[in-house]
Design a protein around this motif. Sequence first.
Motif, short mmCIF file in Angstrom:
data_model
loop_
_atom_site.label_atom_id
_atom_site.label_comp_id
_atom_site.label_asym_id
_atom_site.label_seq_id
_atom_site.Cartn_x
_atom_site.Cartn_y
_atom_site.Cartn_z
N SER A 129 0.81 -1.22 0.00
CA SER A 129 0.00 0.00 0.00
C SER A 129 0.84 1.27 0.00
O SER A 129 0.30 2.38 0.12
N ASP A 130 2.16 1.12 -0.15
CA ASP A 130 3.06 2.27 -0.11
C ASP A 130 3.26 2.82 -1.51
O ASP A 130 4.12 2.36 -2.26
N ALA A 131 2.47 3.82 -1.88
CA ALA A 131 2.54 4.39 -3.23
C ALA A 131 3.88 5.06 -3.51
O ALA A 131 4.22 5.28 -4.68
N ALA A 132 4.66 5.37 -2.49
CA ALA A 132 5.97 5.98 -2.70
C ALA A 132 6.90 5.05 -3.48
O ALA A 132 7.86 5.52 -4.12
N GLN A 133 6.62 3.75 -3.42
CA GLN A 133 7.44 2.80 -4.17
C GLN A 133 7.36 3.03 -5.68
O GLN A 133 8.30 2.73 -6.42
N ASP A 134 6.23 3.57 -6.13
CA ASP A 134 6.00 3.73 -7.56
C ASP A 134 7.03 4.64 -8.22
O ASP A 134 7.37 4.46 -9.39
N ALA A 135 7.52 5.61 -7.46
CA ALA A 135 8.44 6.59 -8.03
C ALA A 135 9.91 6.15 -7.95
O ALA A 135 10.79 6.88 -8.40
N LEU A 136 10.16 4.98 -7.41
CA LEU A 136 11.54 4.52 -7.22
C LEU A 136 12.15 3.90 -8.46
O LEU A 136 13.35 3.63 -8.49
N VAL A 137 11.31 3.65 -9.46
CA VAL A 137 11.82 3.15 -10.74
C VAL A 137 11.20 3.97 -11.86
O VAL A 137 10.11 4.54 -11.70
N PRO A 138 11.85 4.07 -13.01
CA PRO A 138 11.26 4.80 -14.14
C PRO A 138 9.94 4.17 -14.59
O PRO A 138 9.68 2.99 -14.35
#
Length: 264
Positions: A129-138
């Motif tokens: 549920s941690d949407a911050a993970q989405d920005a960790l890869v292109p």
Amino acid sequence: MSFFKFACATALLLALAACSTGQPGAVPADVIIFGEQHDQPDHQAQVAREVERLAGANALGAIVIEMAEQGRSTAGLPRDADAARVREALAWSGWEWSVYEGVVMAAVRAGVPVLGGNLPRHRMRSFMSDAAQDALVPTAARELLSRAVRDGHCGLLPATQEPGMVRIQIARDRSMAEVVASARTLAGERRVLLLTGGQHASRDRGVPLHLAQRADAPRVHVVIFGDAALELRADELRPARVTPRPDPCEGLRERLAKPPSSGS
């Protein structure tokens, strides 16, 4: 089907991988990543031989494996430790020991520590549920991971669950990258070897991507075996003997198609 289906310089792999026929230990790399399939015994057998070769040349500082969780290690065990002690040290669970025993025990016998790299199971739910993970890869890498998640679940995963599964994949890759980077600080001039699944090994979406983002980014050489090499990004494509296997999707579809049993 030929045992050695994937030779270097095949036209199907144009722009997907840089082909190399040299041994991984001969290339200028701090980290060697092997991308394998768990149901293809020749993959693990080849890695075990590489462990023996590199350790014999005093060129191997540590092995990181996806098959044990971060924080687990064989460091401190004697070289003659039996398999039971090794499994206990790694809290081995969920992976067939006989598949990886050759790799792990070759390292232990050589006095090379085996380190768990996978994200601990108890932490996985929080990452879903941690949407911050989405920005960790292109974006392109995230799309590749999304497709891999769909294919890995035979197209049967509900769409609402896909983002969470992709985030877990990213978190697992970051966990392995962290352990590899930590092992590098202790390895000195010797190399660190990572054994993981092909998706995790691929340069365009997996652990190498996260290692490259580090300020102290190591030199990485990626070796991928077998069929997966057609879709994944590697520095070396390693031919391997193919062991036939049943279609996992067929079995899953059959189980889902069965009507629920009624109570008596």
